[in-house]
Motif scaffolding. Structure first.
Motif, PDB file in Angstrom:
ATOM      1  N   ALA A 115       0.826  -1.205   0.000  1.00  0.00           N
ATOM      2  CA  ALA A 115       0.000   0.000   0.000  1.00  0.00           C
ATOM      3  C   ALA A 115       0.862   1.258   0.000  1.00  0.00           C
ATOM      4  O   ALA A 115       0.502   2.271  -0.611  1.00  0.00           O
ATOM      5  N   ALA A 116       2.021   1.218   0.693  1.00  0.00           N
ATOM      6  CA  ALA A 116       2.915   2.376   0.715  1.00  0.00           C
ATOM      7  C   ALA A 116       3.600   2.583  -0.633  1.00  0.00           C
ATOM      8  O   ALA A 116       3.810   3.727  -1.058  1.00  0.00           O
ATOM      9  N   ARG A 117       3.936   1.493  -1.309  1.00  0.00           N
ATOM     10  CA  ARG A 117       4.597   1.617  -2.608  1.00  0.00           C
ATOM     11  C   ARG A 117       3.623   1.977  -3.717  1.00  0.00           C
ATOM     12  O   ARG A 117       4.005   2.647  -4.686  1.00  0.00           O
ATOM     13  N   ARG A 118       2.380   1.512  -3.588  1.00  0.00           N
ATOM     14  CA  ARG A 118       1.381   1.764  -4.623  1.00  0.00           C
ATOM     15  C   ARG A 118       0.201   2.528  -4.026  1.00  0.00           C
ATOM     16  O   ARG A 118      -0.867   1.974  -3.793  1.00  0.00           O
ATOM     17  N   PRO A 119       0.386   3.809  -3.709  1.00  0.00           N
ATOM     18  CA  PRO A 119      -0.732   4.565  -3.120  1.00  0.00           C
ATOM     19  C   PRO A 119      -1.897   4.739  -4.080  1.00  0.00           C
ATOM     20  O   PRO A 119      -3.013   5.041  -3.647  1.00  0.00           O
ATOM     21  N   ASP A 120      -1.647   4.558  -5.385  1.00  0.00           N
ATOM     22  CA  ASP A 120      -2.732   4.681  -6.358  1.00  0.00           C
ATOM     23  C   ASP A 120      -3.579   3.419  -6.430  1.00  0.00           C
ATOM     24  O   ASP A 120      -4.589   3.405  -7.134  1.00  0.00           O
TER      25      ASP A 120
END
Length: 345
Positions: A30-35
């Motif tokens: 979730a932190a790496r892919r906030p989108d």
């Protein structure tokens, strides 16, 4: 006795570690892919996932019956019930997380508010139908684990036709609301966030379920309406295509009213107002009576709430302008006495 206790403790610790590990992985994704909000939403599935893993480990290792001094079959059956129920719970959580993530993603890439409301309504009903289907299958699977239910199953299937007819007649209203809810969701006639008028009551659609629809009225009351109402009867939907509305305010004024100056004043007021969307406005005399004229001031705004605030503000401003600059334009009751009556003795 120590080995069964050690096996049980190992299964519990392994379950807790697996849940923690999955949660950490989802948190980093979730932190790496906030989108992609699906990773953060899937963290809600940690508890049912741990129950599924624990039940599966207990069925595989079978240390519980020695610890509890119970019959092996009874313990395995209880653990199997926990496993089935946990799988249903996990499936519902995953379905809700995926649908909510899809909606969040759709809201970020779509600027059309009407499409967002339509997708939100459809996904909400899909989530409810999917959850109901999952729990129905889960309860059926739980019941089929009992020998008595499997024995009775043959007779129940034989009489399923008669029971189905009786249930259909008894639940005709509920089934009608169910299919009406599906029709509303996928026919795009009313959506969450729409402003509608039902039997003279104006409100905003706050919730749509498979059986009823909740309207939030202007005074924050909630009007609960069966969804079948929106299929069988006419109603007004002010925001189905475009949330913008044309609002109007009526003024009853004297015949000496300077309409041109009043029209220019309305234009100046709208130009300086943040509520007006800049599209349309007008001020016209729509009717006349022996003592007054009826002036209609019309203006557009971006949504129904803003339209209501704009027309109220415009009415107050125009009345204040006439009071300060043209008091003769305000309506009055004339009590002039006839001269012929004054000459009488």
């Amino acid at each position: 006795m120590l080995w069964p206790l050690a096996s049980l403790l190992t299964a519990v610790l392994a379950t807790l570690f697996a849940g923690w590990l999955v949660d950490q992985v989802l948190q980093r994704l979730a932190a790496r892919r906030p989108d992609a909000p699906v990773w953060g939403l899937l963290r809600r599935c940690r508890v049912p996932l741990q129950l599924v893993l624990l039940a599966a480990l207990l069925l595989a290792a079978r240390p519980v019956h020695r610890v509890l001094h119970s019959d092996d079959a009874a313990v395995r059956h209880g653990v199997l019930l926990v496993l089935i129920a946990s799988l249903g719970w996990l499936s519902v959580r995953v379905l809700a997380a995926v649908l909510e993530a899809f909606l969040s993603r759709y809201e970020t890439v779509t600027e059309d508010a009407s499409r967002v409301r339509r997708v939100r309504t459809q996904l909400g009903l899909v989530r409810r139908v999917g959850s109901a289907a999952v729990w129905t299958v889960t309860v059926g699977a739980l019941l089929l684990t009992f020998d008595t239910m499997r024995t009775v199953g043959t007779s129940l299937l034989a009489s399923a036709g008669v029971i189905g007819i009786i249930a259909g007649i008894a639940a005709q209203s509920a089934l009608g609301n169910f299919f009406a809810g599906l029709q509303i969701a996928f026919s795009d006639t009313v959506r969450i966030g729409d402003t509608v008028v039902v039997d003279g009551q104006q409100g905003t659609v706050e919730e749509i379920t498979l059986s009823y629809l909740v309207l939030r009225l202007w005074d924050y009351r909630r009007l609960v309406v069966p969804v079948s109402y929106f299929v069988a009867r006419p109603y007004e939907n002010w925001t189905r295509r475009d949330p913008g509305l044309l609002g109007w305010a009526l003024l009853h004024l004297d015949h000496r009213t300077p309409v041109d100056e009043l029209r220019a004043e309305l234009e100046r007021h709208l130009a300086g107002s943040e509520l007006w969307d800049g599209r349309e406005w007008s001020l016209t005399v729509t009717d006349t009576t022996p003592s007054t004229i009826v002036v209609r001031a019309a203006m557009t705004a971006r949504d129904p709430d803003t339209t209501a605030a704009l027309r109220l503000a415009a009415r107050e401003h125009l009345l204040a302008y006439l009071r300060d600059h043209h008091p003769e334009a305000l309506p009055r009751v004339r009590t002039e006495q006839d001269r012929t009556e004054q000459d009488r003795p």
